[in-house]
Design a protein around this motif. Structure first.
Motif, PDB file in Angstrom:
ATOM      1  N   GLU A  73      -3.176  14.540   1.678  1.00  0.00           N
ATOM      2  CA  GLU A  73      -3.368  14.345   3.119  1.00  0.00           C
ATOM      3  C   GLU A  73      -4.582  13.440   3.363  1.00  0.00           C
ATOM      4  O   GLU A  73      -5.535  13.439   2.590  1.00  0.00           O
ATOM      5  CB  GLU A  73      -3.585  15.699   3.818  1.00  0.00           C
ATOM      6  CG  GLU A  73      -2.283  16.498   3.904  1.00  0.00           C
ATOM      7  CD  GLU A  73      -2.430  17.787   4.682  1.00  0.00           C
ATOM      8  OE1 GLU A  73      -3.424  17.943   5.427  1.00  0.00           O
ATOM      9  OE2 GLU A  73      -1.527  18.632   4.539  1.00  0.00           O
ATOM     10  N   PHE A  74      -4.503  12.702   4.454  1.00  0.00           N
ATOM     11  CA  PHE A  74      -5.596  11.820   4.841  1.00  0.00           C
ATOM     12  C   PHE A  74      -6.921  12.585   4.896  1.00  0.00           C
ATOM     13  O   PHE A  74      -6.929  13.694   5.418  1.00  0.00           O
ATOM     14  CB  PHE A  74      -5.268  11.224   6.229  1.00  0.00           C
ATOM     15  CG  PHE A  74      -6.141  10.089   6.625  1.00  0.00           C
ATOM     16  CD1 PHE A  74      -5.828   8.787   6.249  1.00  0.00           C
ATOM     17  CD2 PHE A  74      -7.300  10.314   7.362  1.00  0.00           C
ATOM     18  CE1 PHE A  74      -6.650   7.728   6.610  1.00  0.00           C
ATOM     19  CE2 PHE A  74      -8.126   9.255   7.716  1.00  0.00           C
ATOM     20  CZ  PHE A  74      -7.790   7.967   7.343  1.00  0.00           C
ATOM     21  N   PRO A  75      -8.023  12.059   4.400  1.00  0.00           N
ATOM     22  CA  PRO A  75      -8.196  10.737   3.762  1.00  0.00           C
ATOM     23  C   PRO A  75      -8.048  10.742   2.231  1.00  0.00           C
ATOM     24  O   PRO A  75      -8.576   9.854   1.580  1.00  0.00           O
ATOM     25  CB  PRO A  75      -9.622  10.366   4.175  1.00  0.00           C
ATOM     26  CG  PRO A  75     -10.343  11.676   4.199  1.00  0.00           C
ATOM     27  CD  PRO A  75      -9.341  12.714   4.620  1.00  0.00           C
ATOM     28  N   LEU A  77       3.438 -11.230   6.267  1.00  0.00           N
ATOM     29  CA  LEU A  77       4.049 -10.024   5.695  1.00  0.00           C
ATOM     30  C   LEU A  77       3.599  -8.797   6.489  1.00  0.00           C
ATOM     31  O   LEU A  77       2.459  -8.733   6.949  1.00  0.00           O
ATOM     32  CB  LEU A  77       3.650  -9.869   4.227  1.00  0.00           C
ATOM     33  CG  LEU A  77       3.987 -11.042   3.307  1.00  0.00           C
ATOM     34  CD1 LEU A  77       3.474 -10.767   1.898  1.00  0.00           C
ATOM     35  CD2 LEU A  77       5.493 -11.293   3.291  1.00  0.00           C
ATOM     36  N   ASP A  78       4.496  -7.857   6.618  1.00  0.00           N
ATOM     37  CA  ASP A  78       4.176  -6.607   7.299  1.00  0.00           C
ATOM     38  C   ASP A  78       3.358  -5.729   6.363  1.00  0.00           C
ATOM     39  O   ASP A  78       3.693  -5.574   5.190  1.00  0.00           O
ATOM     40  CB  ASP A  78       5.466  -5.898   7.700  1.00  0.00           C
ATOM     41  CG  ASP A  78       5.178  -4.550   8.336  1.00  0.00           C
ATOM     42  OD1 ASP A  78       4.572  -4.544   9.416  1.00  0.00           O
ATOM     43  OD2 ASP A  78       5.525  -3.515   7.736  1.00  0.00           O
ATOM     44  N   VAL A  79       2.287  -5.157   6.898  1.00  0.00           N
ATOM     45  CA  VAL A  79       1.363  -4.418   6.022  1.00  0.00           C
ATOM     46  C   VAL A  79       2.081  -3.299   5.260  1.00  0.00           C
ATOM     47  O   VAL A  79       1.850  -3.079   4.076  1.00  0.00           O
ATOM     48  CB  VAL A  79       0.130  -3.894   6.813  1.00  0.00           C
ATOM     49  CG1 VAL A  79       0.506  -2.823   7.828  1.00  0.00           C
ATOM     50  CG2 VAL A  79      -0.928  -3.360   5.850  1.00  0.00           C
ATOM     51  N   ASP A  80       3.006  -2.629   5.914  1.00  0.00           N
ATOM     52  CA  ASP A  80       3.693  -1.529   5.236  1.00  0.00           C
ATOM     53  C   ASP A  80       4.750  -2.006   4.237  1.00  0.00           C
ATOM     54  O   ASP A  80       5.283  -1.207   3.469  1.00  0.00           O
ATOM     55  CB  ASP A  80       4.313  -0.579   6.265  1.00  0.00           C
ATOM     56  CG  ASP A  80       3.248   0.242   6.982  1.00  0.00           C
ATOM     57  OD1 ASP A  80       2.324   0.726   6.294  1.00  0.00           O
ATOM     58  OD2 ASP A  80       3.317   0.381   8.219  1.00  0.00           O
ATOM     59  N   SER A  81       5.004  -3.309   4.238  1.00  0.00           N
ATOM     60  CA  SER A  81       5.961  -3.820   3.244  1.00  0.00           C
ATOM     61  C   SER A  81       5.286  -4.008   1.893  1.00  0.00           C
ATOM     62  O   SER A  81       5.923  -3.900   0.849  1.00  0.00           O
ATOM     63  CB  SER A  81       6.571  -5.148   3.714  1.00  0.00           C
ATOM     64  OG  SER A  81       5.624  -6.198   3.606  1.00  0.00           O
ATOM     65  N   MET A  85      -6.955   1.140   5.389  1.00  0.00           N
ATOM     66  CA  MET A  85      -5.551   0.795   5.582  1.00  0.00           C
ATOM     67  C   MET A  85      -5.018   1.358   6.897  1.00  0.00           C
ATOM     68  O   MET A  85      -4.259   0.706   7.589  1.00  0.00           O
ATOM     69  CB  MET A  85      -4.706   1.293   4.393  1.00  0.00           C
ATOM     70  CG  MET A  85      -4.992   0.585   3.081  1.00  0.00           C
ATOM     71  SD  MET A  85      -5.097  -1.213   3.200  1.00  0.00           S
ATOM     72  CE  MET A  85      -3.436  -1.608   3.664  1.00  0.00           C
ATOM     73  N   ARG A  86      -5.435   2.551   7.217  1.00  0.00           N
ATOM     74  CA  ARG A  86      -4.924   3.143   8.451  1.00  0.00           C
ATOM     75  C   ARG A  86      -5.627   2.564   9.672  1.00  0.00           C
ATOM     76  O   ARG A  86      -4.979   2.138  10.631  1.00  0.00           O
ATOM     77  CB  ARG A  86      -5.121   4.662   8.425  1.00  0.00           C
ATOM     78  CG  ARG A  86      -4.347   5.366   9.551  1.00  0.00           C
ATOM     79  CD  ARG A  86      -4.690   6.836   9.646  1.00  0.00           C
ATOM     80  NE  ARG A  86      -6.038   7.045  10.194  1.00  0.00           N
ATOM     81  CZ  ARG A  86      -6.515   8.246  10.535  1.00  0.00           C
ATOM     82  NH1 ARG A  86      -5.785   9.331  10.344  1.00  0.00           N
ATOM     83  NH2 ARG A  86      -7.746   8.358  11.009  1.00  0.00           N
ATOM     84  N   GLY A 135       1.095   2.020   9.151  1.00  0.00           N
ATOM     85  CA  GLY A 135       1.664   3.229   9.723  1.00  0.00           C
ATOM     86  C   GLY A 135       2.281   4.145   8.685  1.00  0.00           C
ATOM     87  O   GLY A 135       2.370   5.356   8.882  1.00  0.00           O
ATOM     88  N   ASN A 136       2.706   3.562   7.569  1.00  0.00           N
ATOM     89  CA  ASN A 136       3.334   4.348   6.511  1.00  0.00           C
ATOM     90  C   ASN A 136       2.251   5.009   5.657  1.00  0.00           C
ATOM     91  O   ASN A 136       1.431   4.316   5.052  1.00  0.00           O
ATOM     92  CB  ASN A 136       4.181   3.404   5.647  1.00  0.00           C
ATOM     93  CG  ASN A 136       4.897   4.135   4.517  1.00  0.00           C
ATOM     94  OD1 ASN A 136       4.694   5.341   4.318  1.00  0.00           O
ATOM     95  ND2 ASN A 136       5.714   3.401   3.794  1.00  0.00           N
TER      96      ASN A 136
END
Lengths: 138, 550
Positions: B58-60, B266-270, B303-304, B310-311
């Motif tokens: 879990e975050f972080p 590019l999409d960050v979650d990709s 990253m968040r 988002g992923n």
């Protein structure tokens, strides 16, 4: 400051990128009062010897952690001989097994410092073996 | 018991009444971070559990990226290996697999790392010395002979010519009938730390980053199980950095790649879930554990919160660890087994996903088979005998470890500010900032050793004069001759017109700024060499020469 006149070329030859040791030794020699020239990385033996002759140094300190020491040290010694510059002492350091240290000394490398060597010892060695003050001791 | 004093008062009284006289004026970590005599609840805040520590998975993610960590799956025991010809290294790979390694890791020789062929005059004396010599796809085919690429994951330590070697890996897969989609493994492909520390480069930094984005883009599309970058602190540490510098500079490099990928559209979650890291585990036990825990937390927050991923998979820092080569001593080399074991333990307590343990003789030469076996057995002892794997993040909640983890994070954030002020990592490299920071730290440590403020057993204390008599692996000079003979033979056997045409197309693509990967693949399939391919791209992208400074 007699040592101020002693000039040392610190060199990295071949494709080896490990420059932590050479930079530490270069600084220690400079702090001890020697004039230090650093070649930068990835030099050919020809470039090292040309720089040594042009800069009129008293010694070349060659750092090698690439395993290519049995090729590059002898090449530098023979290029110095070709240029009639065998008065330039060659010493070195790096990851060099004991057997090879003995062979390199037999070929004319003045000293080899291996991992764990202290810069105090290296400075002391240069002081006693390189330059005019050391000539009588040769 | 009812407290009638505050904790602060209790601590003061404890210090006065219970604390004795120290044997030294100061106690510091290997990186010179001051360590207090005692840590207590005073060193953490009541909010630290929910905000900074939390639960594994879990975050972080301070406590680990998986809920059950090593109770679910042990780390991958991945021993880095490579020497001589592809045939020699293939044999070592089979040996390692027979002895229980669960992933391969390829060490390439210096000519390959620099994108130079074995028959180039600059390669004399270097072929197969510090890794395996790879000139073309033909060598890669031999390297992975009998190793099913759909079953064994492979990590490859290659940077400047990474696109070329990745293409060769894909091409070997094709020959084995394994589609790129099925390939698993990791490409180091971290060029920024080359300019900072490892110093095996070809192109200028900006071009190097562009090529990395090309490989990221390619792997997103074609290799969903493959990690295109292993953002590496290892070499930064080996080159002399402190733990905080390793942490900060590496994550700053990571941010630079993220930003370059975002700039490509590019999409960050990709791509973020496929980024991985590579840390050093040095000899200061708790400092290293704190570094690993802080690293996960910093990355998750960046990253968040900074990049808006988002992923949750994008927030995870997965990492490989290698014990510190630089901590090994040529004196009394058997002691290195102990050092490596302690460093490996720190990595495991820090929650690593894979681990390389150094062999005791690596300070002298490449390791012998016997030394490699002991190193691997060290990991197996940790995993199966010590019990440290039985619970998740066993040190979580330790007053000391949590305080040190916080210190690490703070130290890294301070460096991020300084790097921002320089304009980012690329301008920092141009200005020599990182190189100077490392040089200063290395010199400072050397002085501490010489003043015996830091002790290394066998080097500046407990010294014996007995020469070491452990066997050392020698690379037969015949390796260079046979590698060059193989390359010469390849050059006569292949279709030269096909090679030249593929290289010409590659050069145009590089000049246009296109993604070079499809063109590199074509060149590699035609058996263009590493040197030819790199030389071709150099014509389009330029060459790097470091300003020499001490």
């Amino acid at each position: 400051m007699t040592e101020g006149r002693v000039r040392v070329l610190m060199a990295k030859a071949g494709l080896d990128g490990h420059d932590r040791g050479v930079k530490v030794v270069a600084r220690a020699l400079r702090d001890a009062g020697f004039e230090v020239i650093y070649t930068g990385l990835h030099q050919t033996p020809e470039q090292v010897v040309n720089a040594a002759v042009q800069e009129d140094v008293d010694a070349i300190g060659l750092s090698l952690l690439s395993g290519a020491h049995m090729t590059l040290f002898p090449r530098i010694l023979s290029l110095l001989a070709e240029q009639d510059a065998t008065d330039i002492r060659v010493f070195g350091g790096g990851t060099i097994p004991d057997d090879d240290v003995q062979s390199l000394k037999a070929l004319g490398v003045a000293e080899i410092f291996t991992p764990g060597a202290s810069t105090v010892d290296i400075v002391e060695w240069v002081r006693t073996h390189v330059g005019e003050s050391a000539v009588s001791g040769r | 018991m009812v407290r009638d004093r505050t904790l602060e008062e209790e601590y003061r009284i404890w210090e006065e009444e219970r604390y004795g006289r120290d044997r030294s004026a100061s106690f510091t970590t290997l990186s010179d971070h001051a360590v207090k005599p005692l840590y207590s609840p005073l060193d953490t805040s009541p909010e630290s559990f929910p905000l900074d520590i939390g639960w594994p998975a879990e975050f972080p993610y301070t406590r680990g990226i998986y809920g059950n960590m090593y109770r679910g799956r042990l780390w991958t025991m991945r021993q880095f290996a490579g020497f001589g010809t592809a045939r020699d290294t293939n044999r070592r790979f089979h040996y390692l697999l027979q002895h229980g390694v669960t992933g391969l890791s390829v060490a390439f020789d210096n000519p390959t790392l620099m994108g130079i062929d074995s028959d180039d005059p600059r390669s004399v004396g270097e072929v197969g010395r510090t890794g395996v010599a790879i000139d073309s796809l033909a060598d890669m085919e031999v390297l992975f002979d009998g190793i099913p690429l759909d079953q064994v994951s492979t990590s490859m330590t290659i940077n400047a010519p990474a696109a070329v070697v990745l293409a060769m890996y894909v091409a070997v897969g094709e020959k084995q009938g394994v589609a790129p989609e099925e390939l698993t493994g990791t490409l180091q492909n971290d060029i920024l730390k080359e300019y900072i520390a490892q110093k095996e480069w070809i192109y200028p930094p900006a071009a190097g980053v562009k090529l990395i984005v090309d490989t990221v883009e390619y792997t997103i599309e074609h290799m969903p199980k493959y990690n295109p970058i292993s953002i590496s602190g290892y070499h930064i540490r080996e080159a002399g950095s402190t733990a905080v510098q390793e942490l900060a500079f590496t994550i700053a490099d990571g941010m630079t790649y993220v930003e370059a990928c975002l700039a490509r559209g590019l999409d960050v979650d990709s791509f973020a879930p496929r980024l991985s890291f590579f840390w050093n585990s040095h000899i200061d036990f708790f400092e290293e554990i704190a570094k690993f825990r802080a690293a996960r937390r910093i990355w998750a927050r960046l990253m968040r919160d900074k990049y808006g991923a988002g992923n949750p998979k994008s927030w995870l820092m997965r990492f490989h660890t290698q014990t510190a080569g630089v901590s090994l001593t040529a004196q009394q080399p058997e002691n290195n087994i102990v050092r490596t074991a302690l460093e490996a333990l720190a990595a495991v307590l820090g929650g690593t996903q894979s681990l390389h343990t150094n062999s005791m003789d690596e300070v002298l030469a490449l390791p012998t088979e016997k030394a490699v076996e002991i190193a691997l057995r060290t990991q197996q002892i940790l995993a199966h005998e010590t019990g440290v794997v039985n619970t998740v993040d066993p040190l979580g909640g330790s007053y000391f470890v949590e305080a040190l983890t916080d210190d690490m994070e703070r130290g890294a954030l301070d460096y991020f500010k300084r790097i921002d002020e320089l304009g980012g990592v690329l301008p920092g490299i141009d200005a020599g900032f990182f190189q100077r920071e490392l040089g200063d730290a290395a010199f400072h440590y050397q002085r501490q050793l010489e003043r015996r403020e830091k002790i290394v057993v066998g080097v500046n204390e407990f010294v014996t004069s007995a020469p070491s008599d452990i066997p050392v692996l020698k690379i037969d000079p015949e390796v260079e001759r046979s590698q060059i003979a193989g390359l010469t033979e390849l050059r006569t056997r292949r279709d030269d017109e096909h090679v030249s045409a593929a290289l010409a197309r590659l050069q145009s693509a590089a000049e246009r700024g296109d993604n070079v990967m499809p063109f590199v693949l074509d060149a590699v399939r035609a058996y263009a060499t590493v040197g030819e391919t790199s030389e071709t791209m150099k014509r389009a992208l330029g060459a790097y020469r470091e300003p020499a400074f001490v």
